[in-house]
Design a protein around this motif. Structure first.
Motif, short mmCIF file in Angstrom:
data_model
loop_
_atom_site.label_atom_id
_atom_site.label_comp_id
_atom_site.label_asym_id
_atom_site.label_seq_id
_atom_site.Cartn_x
_atom_site.Cartn_y
_atom_site.Cartn_z
N GLY A 198 0.78 -1.23 0.00
CA GLY A 198 0.00 0.00 0.00
C GLY A 198 0.81 1.28 0.00
N TRP A 199 2.06 1.22 0.45
CA TRP A 199 2.85 2.45 0.36
C TRP A 199 3.14 2.75 -1.10
CZ3 TRP A 199 2.12 5.42 4.14
CH2 TRP A 199 2.07 4.95 5.46
N VAL A 308 -1.13 -4.03 3.38
CA VAL A 308 -2.15 -4.48 2.43
C VAL A 308 -1.51 -4.63 1.05
CG1 VAL A 308 -4.38 -3.98 1.36
CG2 VAL A 308 -3.96 -3.29 3.74
N LEU A 309 -1.44 -5.87 0.57
CA LEU A 309 -0.91 -6.12 -0.76
C LEU A 309 -2.07 -6.07 -1.76
CD1 LEU A 309 1.44 -9.21 -0.10
CD2 LEU A 309 2.06 -6.78 -0.20
N ARG A 310 -1.80 -5.46 -2.90
CA ARG A 310 -2.83 -5.44 -3.95
C ARG A 310 -2.30 -6.19 -5.17
NH1 ARG A 310 -5.65 0.02 -6.00
NH2 ARG A 310 -3.97 0.28 -7.50
N THR A 322 -1.05 -8.78 5.18
CA THR A 322 0.16 -9.57 5.45
C THR A 322 0.81 -9.13 6.76
OG1 THR A 322 1.61 -8.04 4.29
CG2 THR A 322 0.72 -9.87 3.02
N ASP A 323 1.87 -9.84 7.08
CA ASP A 323 2.77 -9.50 8.18
C ASP A 323 2.11 -9.62 9.54
OD1 ASP A 323 4.55 -8.55 10.01
OD2 ASP A 323 5.00 -6.69 9.01
N PHE A 324 2.04 -10.84 10.03
CA PHE A 324 1.43 -11.07 11.34
C PHE A 324 2.49 -11.19 12.42
CE2 PHE A 324 -1.52 -12.44 8.04
CZ PHE A 324 -2.57 -11.57 8.33
N ASP A 325 3.44 -10.26 12.37
CA ASP A 325 4.52 -10.24 13.36
C ASP A 325 4.08 -9.53 14.65
OD1 ASP A 325 5.95 -11.32 11.32
OD2 ASP A 325 7.22 -9.58 10.95
N GLY A 326 2.94 -8.86 14.61
CA GLY A 326 2.48 -8.12 15.79
C GLY A 326 3.25 -6.82 15.95
#
Ligand code: ADP
Ligand code: MG
Length: 441
Positions: A198-199, A308-310, A322-326
């Protein structure tokens, strides 16, 4: 137990850190100290091993290795590179009939046979390898004391049938001692071809919205992310419980701690902005009439538009979380703790405003006011779509927490700019007055 044999361990020690780390982590800050010491190893395939290597401070590094044994008993090792087959072998281990080994614990969610490896060139913290264009294996550079939030989060999402994340394939964790929390070594998920974060995509859309006088485009950014995050929280609704009084008090305390820290580390013009507004921010933190009982659940914890990947396909455009590293600033055990849905919602809403500030910074040809409005519209559309999307789970969102969490996020951006990326400081400097002048959440 696959305790590393002595020759192998000696070969790892003799190899030295540079040949054990991915190329992009061979210099810079946070280098391992002392001699590498191999503390455990998992055979992946002939001549391929996943080693756990400790440094002088007992931090542990997962290292995929190519092992060569010559006829005379000599052993040589080096880090496996894309093409050597270590990621492919890891995916093969996700086949359902394989068992866990020793201190290594494998989570298996999905498997199919895939071959062929390539590295990725985008900005990354760890080292990701695409396998057969279908899966992406991330070798963590450092395996910190766990538990890492991703394995349990992905299990919950798989159980709920959540489709808004790249399909999880598997994870490898390792325990340094019996009873200790597992450390994440590697994670495999579905590869989304051509996906951008998203960036990139949200910044481009907000720019286009402002340049083309097309507010609908900014609203669409918010709407799609709002639907995605709502479906994510709905999938996690089974983890919800009432917050305790101590937890509620803890949120307030942490918010003040973040503001204190921001004031402590920030300098120059950014500090003037922050100091002038600190009293208003504190009032906002203190005036939240939230009591024990407000719902908390497993959340993302580090939610912003970059997560958020598109991806565009023949069947349309899809969005994936994505990225569930907390939250990277919290100790491991706290990263799994249930939090208010408003925390994720505030993180995402605020990041949409920040994305617009990025656009304004880099496109001085555009009308600054129009760019700002595009960001605020995206954030408002996000919140609207989020509320609607929660549907029967609407009570998960405690609206009163949105504003303090957004303000706290801005404090964290000040800290991030001051401690990691000074050129980012224009973002919180502009975001704080914007947020304080808004009377909506
Ligand atoms: P790291 O922890 O190394 O930063 P990330 O999970 O953030 O790894 O991924 C790094 C980059 O790889 C992302 O910004 C994105 O461009 C790309 N990426 C991540 N997951 C996928 C995926 N499932 N499919 C395609 N590209 C991905
Ligand atoms: Mg990342």
């Amino acid at each position: 137990m696959t305790a590393p044999d002595q020759l192998f361990a000696a070969a790892v020690a003799a190899t030295g850190w540079p040949a054990l780390l991915p190329a992009h982590r061979r210099d810079g800050s946070e280098q391992p100290t002392g001699r590498p010491s191999c503390v455990d190893a998992l055979a992946l395939d002939d001549g391929l091993v996943l080693a756990v290597v400790a440094d002088g401070r007992e931090r542990t590094y997962p290292v995929p290795l190519v092992v060569r044994r010559d006829g005379t008993g000599g052993v040589e090792v080096r880090r496996a590179e894309p093409g050597d087959g270590a990621a492919e072998a890891l995916v093969a281990r996700l086949a359902a009939d394989r068992r866990d080994e020793g201190a290594f614990q494998v989570s298996r969610w999905h498997h199919r046979e895939v071959t062929g490896e390539r590295g990725i060139t985008v900005d990354q913290t760890n080292e990701s390898v695409v396998v057969g264009e279908r899966a992406i294996v991330k070798w963590l550079v450092v395996a910190d004391e766990g538990p890492h939030p991703a394995p349990t989060m992905l299990t919950a999402l798989v159980q709920a049938g959540f489709g808004g994340t790249p399909r999880p394939w598997g994870a490898v964790e390792w325990r340094s001692a019996r009873g200790s929390a597992p450390r994440l070594l590697a994670l495999a998920v579905e590869h989304l071809p051509g996906a951008v974060d998203g960036w990139t995509w949200a910044v481009a859309d907000l720019r286009a919205a402002a340049a083309g006088g097309d507010p609908g485009r900014a609203a669409e950014v918010g709407r799609r992310t709002g639907e995605l995050v709502a479906s994510f929280h709905a999938a996690l609704a089974g983890t919800a419980r009432p917050a305790t009084a101590a937890e509620v008090a803890g949120w307030r305390t942490r918010a003040h701690v973040d503001l204190d820290r921001a004031l402590e580390v920030t300098n120059g013009a950014a500090r003037d902005v922050l100091a002038a507004m600190a009293a208003s921010v504190r009032r906002a933190f203190d005036s939240v009439p939230v009591d024990a009982g407000t719902p908390v659940l497993r959340v993302h914890g580090d939610l912003h538009v970059g997560q958020v990947l598109r991806m565009d396909t023949d069947r349309g455009t899809s969005y994936s979380l994505t990225d569930f590293d907390g939250n990277p600033v919290l100790p491991a055990a706290e990263r799994l703790r249930e939090q208010p849905a408003a925390l994720d919602a505030a993180g995402m809403a605020q990041s949409l405003v920040h994305a617009a500030l990025v656009v304004r910074r880099h496109h001085s040809d555009l009308d600054g006011g129009a760019v700002e409005r595009a960001g605020e519209l995206a954030a408002a559309s996000f919140l609207d779509a989020f509320r609607v999307g929660l549907g029967e789970h609407a009570d998960l969102l405690d609206e009163r927490l949105l504003r303090p969490f957004r303000l706290q996020q801005v404090c964290r951006e000040f800290i991030y700019a001051a401690t990691h990326l000074p050129r980012w400081s224009y973002v919180p400097e502009a975001a704080l007055p914007m947020l304080l002048r808004e009377d909506r959440p």
